[in-house]
Design a protein around this motif. Structure first.
Motif, PDB file in Angstrom:
ATOM      1  N   LEU A 178       0.829  -1.203   0.000  1.00  0.00           N
ATOM      2  CA  LEU A 178       0.000   0.000   0.000  1.00  0.00           C
ATOM      3  C   LEU A 178       0.864   1.255   0.000  1.00  0.00           C
ATOM      4  O   LEU A 178       0.518   2.260  -0.638  1.00  0.00           O
ATOM      5  N   THR A 179       1.993   1.210   0.682  1.00  0.00           N
ATOM      6  CA  THR A 179       2.915   2.347   0.690  1.00  0.00           C
ATOM      7  C   THR A 179       3.457   2.600  -0.717  1.00  0.00           C
ATOM      8  O   THR A 179       3.527   3.750  -1.174  1.00  0.00           O
ATOM      9  N   ARG A 180       3.803   1.526  -1.410  1.00  0.00           N
ATOM     10  CA  ARG A 180       4.271   1.686  -2.802  1.00  0.00           C
ATOM     11  C   ARG A 180       3.169   2.297  -3.673  1.00  0.00           C
ATOM     12  O   ARG A 180       3.435   3.121  -4.558  1.00  0.00           O
ATOM     13  N   MET A 181       1.928   1.875  -3.422  1.00  0.00           N
ATOM     14  CA  MET A 181       0.811   2.375  -4.221  1.00  0.00           C
ATOM     15  C   MET A 181       0.616   3.875  -4.011  1.00  0.00           C
ATOM     16  O   MET A 181       0.441   4.637  -4.975  1.00  0.00           O
ATOM     17  N   VAL A 182       0.661   4.334  -2.746  1.00  0.00           N
ATOM     18  CA  VAL A 182       0.463   5.755  -2.465  1.00  0.00           C
ATOM     19  C   VAL A 182       1.630   6.576  -2.993  1.00  0.00           C
ATOM     20  O   VAL A 182       1.442   7.692  -3.497  1.00  0.00           O
ATOM     21  N   PHE A 193      -2.381   2.310  -9.296  1.00  0.00           N
ATOM     22  CA  PHE A 193      -1.715   1.060  -8.912  1.00  0.00           C
ATOM     23  C   PHE A 193      -1.463   0.149 -10.104  1.00  0.00           C
ATOM     24  O   PHE A 193      -0.672  -0.784 -10.026  1.00  0.00           O
ATOM     25  N   GLY A 194      -2.115   0.416 -11.237  1.00  0.00           N
ATOM     26  CA  GLY A 194      -1.870  -0.381 -12.438  1.00  0.00           C
ATOM     27  C   GLY A 194      -0.825   0.218 -13.355  1.00  0.00           C
ATOM     28  O   GLY A 194      -0.565  -0.309 -14.440  1.00  0.00           O
ATOM     29  N   GLY A 195      -0.223   1.340 -12.937  1.00  0.00           N
ATOM     30  CA  GLY A 195       0.813   1.963 -13.738  1.00  0.00           C
ATOM     31  C   GLY A 195       0.303   2.945 -14.780  1.00  0.00           C
ATOM     32  O   GLY A 195       1.072   3.458 -15.588  1.00  0.00           O
ATOM     33  N   GLU A 196      -1.009   3.226 -14.749  1.00  0.00           N
ATOM     34  CA  GLU A 196      -1.577   4.189 -15.688  1.00  0.00           C
ATOM     35  C   GLU A 196      -1.412   5.606 -15.138  1.00  0.00           C
ATOM     36  O   GLU A 196      -1.469   5.839 -13.933  1.00  0.00           O
TER      37      GLU A 196
END
Length: 420
Positions: A258-262, A271-274
């Motif tokens: 979740l930290t990477r996502m934020v 979170f999908g790289g878009e």
């Protein structure tokens, strides 16, 4: 260690493990085995240490306590987890329900994206994202108070408490996300209302327990749209079995993922790289637990959180000052600012409960004796405040601020701990 090596080397041993000891001793034994044994590990402890009553042996540890230790066994790498003396079908049921959810949350630590079409953009400087970000960037001392969302939907009392804190000069409040997996009004809603009606800056806890990645992303975007900037990213407690036996946790990812996502949101990527229309301006941190039975394992996860981008840590409350200092000294190597979690004890009974029923929490005997002296409620509360202030005084060289979690949301207690 010699016995562990024997189990590792013996060709007829397929699984190494232990039983006929309590959960705490089993965890210590498992930590030793893990250093040497590379085979599957099994743990089948007794439900606890038996007590003799009228010449008979009784195991008084609750199934909930046993289930809490099962999480620690899983964290430590056990592949087979069961029970021995004193365990009942209820112990095994609560353990299995807890592990079904917890296993997913602890083991999925990364986000996998097959193709990335977006390009990361520079993050907004930390000191421009929020007041908390500015205080972190400048190295200012930070004080925050935890307020728990109420049961039901009436926010009147919590808003009154928040206003009292704001009037006393407090700048930040922490809003847990369903602590202990209880059913409460949305932490997001509580945080937004506190921001709007008191001016306090909420630090919203976001747990991965209740929503999948799409839901988490939607909540974070929604909070950002309503002015929330500060978030504490946690894996969260598995749902309690007691009142909600059919509830399961989601745990698509843990706090590290979740930290990477934020961090990605702050770089303009979902979170999908878009690519997102713009970069977000979250200030994001994670929790750490100095009282976790394996300090080595907790520090390993803390370093992973730092590598993922965590900008601050908030510790769980700890009363064993020697252990706390050792943990903080080692945590300093991450370079991440730390807010010390403090829980002022409310009474001797409160201290006994934490010491006996909450795995990993140890209340030193001298503190228990201090609390025991006070039968008067107000005197006990004052003693709890004094103990918290003593812990803060000793730990201040290793921390950048504090979070006070006052029992029952007692604003008076919180302000007395925060007093200069």
């Amino acid at each position: 260690l010699a016995w562990a090596q024997f189990l590792q080397d013996h060709e007829k041993v397929d699984v190494a493990g232990m039983n006929l000891i309590g959960p705490s001793d089993a965890l210590e034994a498992l930590e030793i085995l893990k250093k040497v044994v590379k085979k599957p590990l099994a743990v089948q402890p007794d439900s606890g240490f038996p007590k003799e009553v009228d010449g008979r042996q009784f195991y008084l540890t609750t199934p909930d306590y046993f289930a809490e230790y099962a999480k620690f066994f899983l964290d430590m790498g056990a592949g087979i987890i069961g029970g021995c003396c004193g365990t009942t079908p209820e112990h095994i049921e609560k353990m299995s329900r807890t592990l079904v959810s917890f296993d997913r949350g602890r083991k999925n630590t990364s986000l996998s994206v097959s193709e990335t079409s977006g390009k990361a953009r520079p993050e907004i400087p930390q000191d421009q994202r929020s007041n908390l970000g500015k205080d972190l960037a400048l190295g200012n001392w930070i004080s925050t108070v935890e307020l728990v969302s109420p049961l039901g939907w009436d926010l009147t009392k919590i808003l009154e408490k928040a206003q009292a804190l704001a009037s006393a000069g407090v700048k930040y409040v922490n809003i847990p996300d369903g602590p202990r997996a209880s059913a409460r009004i949305s932490a997001l809603t509580t945080a937004v209302e506190i921001l709007r009606k008191t001016g306090l800056e909420p630090i919203l806890h976001v747990a991965t327990r209740d929503k999948n990645l799409l839901g988490l992303q939607g909540d974070l975007f929604g909070g950002h749209a309503q002015g929330l900037r500060d978030v504490l990213l946690i894996t969260g407690d598995p749902p309690k079995v007691g009142k909600y036996p059919n509830v399961t946790g989601v745990f698509d990812v843990d706090s590290i993922g979740l930290t990477r996502m934020v961090k990605g949101f702050n770089q303009g990527l979902d979170f999908g790289g878009e690519e997102l229309p713009d970069t977000s301006s979250f200030v994001y941190g994670c929790g750490v637990n100095p009282a976790f039975p394996s300090m080595e394992m907790e520090l390993e996860r803390a370093f992973k959180k730092a590598e993922a981008g965590a900008e601050f840590f908030i510790t769980q409350p700890v009363w064993d000052q020697d252990k706390l200092q050792e943990f903080l000294e080692k945590l300093k190597a991450t370079g991440v600012p730390v807010l010390l979690g403090l829980w002022p004890l409310a009474s001797y009974r409160n201290a006994l409960f934490l010491n006996s029923e909450v795995p990993g929490v140890v209340i030193p005997q001298d503190i228990l004796e201090r609390m025991k002296k006070h039968e008067d409620k107000e005197a006990a509360r004052a003693a709890g405040v004094a103990i918290s202030r003593e812990i803060l005084k000793r730990m201040k060289p290793w921390v950048n601020g504090i979070q006070v979690s006052p029992p029952f949301g007692n604003v008076k207690t919180a302000l007395e701990v925060l007093a200069p």
